[in-house]
Design a protein around this motif. Structure first.
Motif, mmCIF file in Angstrom:
data_model
loop_
_atom_site.group_PDB
_atom_site.id
_atom_site.type_symbol
_atom_site.label_atom_id
_atom_site.label_comp_id
_atom_site.label_asym_id
_atom_site.label_seq_id
_atom_site.Cartn_x
_atom_site.Cartn_y
_atom_site.Cartn_z
ATOM 1 N N THR A 1 38.289 51.214 -2.183
ATOM 2 C CA THR A 1 38.053 50.256 -1.106
ATOM 3 C C THR A 1 36.784 50.648 -0.367
ATOM 4 N N LEU A 2 35.908 49.664 -0.142
ATOM 5 C CA LEU A 2 34.651 49.936 0.547
ATOM 6 C C LEU A 2 34.896 50.303 2.016
ATOM 7 N N LEU A 3 33.834 50.777 2.677
ATOM 8 C CA LEU A 3 33.953 51.235 4.058
ATOM 9 C C LEU A 3 34.310 50.112 5.023
ATOM 10 N N ASN A 4 34.166 48.834 4.578
ATOM 11 C CA ASN A 4 34.576 47.732 5.459
ATOM 12 C C ASN A 4 36.093 47.579 5.545
ATOM 13 N N ASP A 5 36.815 48.414 4.782
ATOM 14 C CA ASP A 5 38.294 48.438 4.786
ATOM 15 C C ASP A 5 38.919 47.196 4.170
ATOM 16 N N TRP A 6 38.123 46.365 3.514
ATOM 17 C CA TRP A 6 38.637 45.162 2.882
ATOM 18 C C TRP A 6 38.346 45.099 1.384
ATOM 19 N N THR A 7 37.092 45.229 1.031
ATOM 20 C CA THR A 7 36.663 44.904 -0.326
ATOM 21 C C THR A 7 37.092 45.960 -1.333
ATOM 22 N N ALA A 8 37.854 45.509 -2.339
ATOM 23 C CA ALA A 8 38.293 46.400 -3.418
ATOM 24 C C ALA A 8 37.302 46.306 -4.576
ATOM 25 N N VAL A 9 36.899 47.461 -5.103
ATOM 26 C CA VAL A 9 35.955 47.518 -6.219
ATOM 27 C C VAL A 9 36.544 48.357 -7.344
ATOM 28 N N THR A 10 36.018 48.170 -8.547
ATOM 29 C CA THR A 10 36.425 49.030 -9.653
ATOM 30 C C THR A 10 35.883 50.424 -9.417
ATOM 31 N N ALA A 11 36.679 51.434 -9.716
ATOM 32 C CA ALA A 11 36.293 52.820 -9.436
ATOM 33 C C ALA A 11 35.087 53.264 -10.259
ATOM 34 N N ASP A 12 34.872 52.628 -11.425
ATOM 35 C CA ASP A 12 33.750 53.018 -12.279
ATOM 36 C C ASP A 12 32.558 52.076 -12.170
ATOM 37 N N GLY A 13 32.629 51.100 -11.281
ATOM 38 C CA GLY A 13 31.504 50.209 -11.066
ATOM 39 C C GLY A 13 31.317 49.142 -12.123
ATOM 40 N N LYS A 14 32.278 48.993 -13.018
ATOM 41 C CA LYS A 14 32.162 47.978 -14.064
ATOM 42 C C LYS A 14 32.703 46.629 -13.578
ATOM 43 N N LEU A 15 32.399 45.583 -14.336
ATOM 44 C CA LEU A 15 32.734 44.218 -13.920
ATOM 45 C C LEU A 15 34.236 43.987 -13.785
ATOM 46 N N SER A 16 34.567 43.056 -12.888
ATOM 47 C CA SER A 16 35.943 42.600 -12.726
ATOM 48 C C SER A 16 35.937 41.077 -12.630
ATOM 49 N N ALA A 17 37.024 40.447 -13.064
ATOM 50 C CA ALA A 17 37.174 38.995 -12.954
ATOM 51 C C ALA A 17 38.554 38.665 -12.400
ATOM 52 N N HIS A 18 38.667 37.462 -11.831
ATOM 53 C CA HIS A 18 39.871 37.041 -11.106
ATOM 54 C C HIS A 18 40.113 35.561 -11.408
ATOM 55 N N TYR A 19 41.344 35.225 -11.761
ATOM 56 C CA TYR A 19 41.695 33.823 -12.004
ATOM 57 C C TYR A 19 43.102 33.605 -11.462
ATOM 58 N N GLU A 20 43.246 32.623 -10.569
ATOM 59 C CA GLU A 20 44.524 32.435 -9.870
ATOM 60 C C GLU A 20 44.815 30.954 -9.663
ATOM 61 N N ASN A 21 46.097 30.621 -9.731
ATOM 62 C CA ASN A 21 46.574 29.293 -9.359
ATOM 63 C C ASN A 21 47.906 29.394 -8.635
ATOM 64 N N THR A 22 48.162 28.400 -7.795
ATOM 65 C CA THR A 22 49.501 28.217 -7.234
ATOM 66 C C THR A 22 50.312 27.394 -8.233
ATOM 67 N N VAL A 23 51.467 27.920 -8.586
ATOM 68 C CA VAL A 23 52.296 27.361 -9.663
ATOM 69 C C VAL A 23 53.706 27.111 -9.136
ATOM 70 N N VAL A 24 54.322 26.008 -9.557
ATOM 71 C CA VAL A 24 55.726 25.770 -9.228
ATOM 72 C C VAL A 24 56.547 25.799 -10.514
ATOM 73 N N ILE A 25 57.649 26.534 -10.457
ATOM 74 C CA ILE A 25 58.591 26.565 -11.569
ATOM 75 C C ILE A 25 59.435 25.294 -11.505
ATOM 76 N N THR A 26 59.524 24.597 -12.630
ATOM 77 C CA THR A 26 60.297 23.353 -12.689
ATOM 78 C C THR A 26 61.369 23.479 -13.766
ATOM 79 N N ASP A 27 62.164 22.435 -13.919
ATOM 80 C CA ASP A 27 63.171 22.432 -14.980
ATOM 81 C C ASP A 27 62.544 22.219 -16.353
ATOM 82 N N GLY A 28 61.262 21.880 -16.378
ATOM 83 C CA GLY A 28 60.530 21.736 -17.642
ATOM 84 C C GLY A 28 59.352 22.675 -17.678
#
Length: 250
Positions: free
Chosen positions: A214-241
């Protein structure tokens, strides 16, 4: 406690989720070399407020931005900064939510900045594919960790590691609700999935180690080795189908 949403609550959630999905699509054209991460933040704020909603992350736990804008080795919680300029070849992850009638969306994408390397293209692609691998298990009767295991299998089969320190989660009236949704683990564990669960499923993967700092701003998380990271997220609802991806707008 896992909060099961009624059909009326899910209908309300569809509204901010749709706006978020459209915003993520708009960012595909907006993000380019020469703009700052603060420009991205302002673009998102204006889009959300134009649609009569409130940016979810603004002042959330003291976070100083409207959205999280994380560049290259930054995994999540990047703080928008007018001095942080995006350059040709960078990749940038934008994590965003909108509040409507007391309910929130939550979604993220990683974008190329101009022309990027084949390696950068691959990590963006595999992160997205890892999400959809998990989605195949997001069905009534499956266990929560079946999602986690599927994400991990896909990412690691392509040579990437899965971040352990940050996870997906339930989402609804609160940005972070039960249960946590890790992106790794053995299958067949955790609560069974039932219709009405609303989950933010969000693979975060890295080129190298899964260890974070975590950087000194106390928020930003980085990879410990400085290599690339990617993020993909969605809000999902579980249904009967089939599971419904509320923040994906084609």
């Amino acid at each position: 406690m896992i909060i099961i949403k009624s059909s009326d609550e899910i209908d309300i959630m569809r509204v901010p989720c749709k706006v978020t999905g459209h915003l993520l699509n708009e960012l595909t054209e907006y993000i380019k070399p020469g703009i700052s991460t603060a420009d991205v933040d302002e673009f998102c704020r204006a889009f959300i407020e134009k649609n009569g909603m409130i940016p979810t992350f603004k002042d959330y736990g003291g976070f100083p931005g409207n959205v999280c804008v994380s560049v290259n080795d930054e995994i999540v919680h990047g703080i928008p900064d007018s001095n942080r300029i995006l350059h040709e070849g960078d990749i940038v992850s934008v994590d965003v939510g909108a509040i409507y009638k007391g309910y929130t969306s939550d979604a993220a994408r990683t974008y190329p900045v101009g022309q990027i390397s084949k390696e950068a293209e691959k990590i963006i692609r595999v992160c997205r594919e890892s999400f959809f691998a998990g989605m195949e298990k997001a069905r009534v009767g499956m266990r929560l960790s079946d999602i986690s295991h599927a994400v991990q299998q896909k990412a690691e089969s392509e040579g990437f590691s899965v971040i352990r320190d940050y996870t997906g989660h339930g989402v609804g009236r609160e940005l972070h609700e039960d249960p946590q949704v890790p992106n790794y683990g053995r299958p067949g564990r955790g609560p069974r999935l039932v219709a009405g669960m609303t989950l933010a499923i969000e693979p975060m993967i890295a080129e190298g180690t899964f260890e974070t700092e975590t950087l000194l701003n106390d928020w930003t998380a980085v990879t410990a080795d400085g290599k690339l990271s990617a993020h993909y997220e969605n809000t999902v609802v579980i249904t009967d189908g089939d599971p419904e991806i509320l923040t994906l707008v084609e």
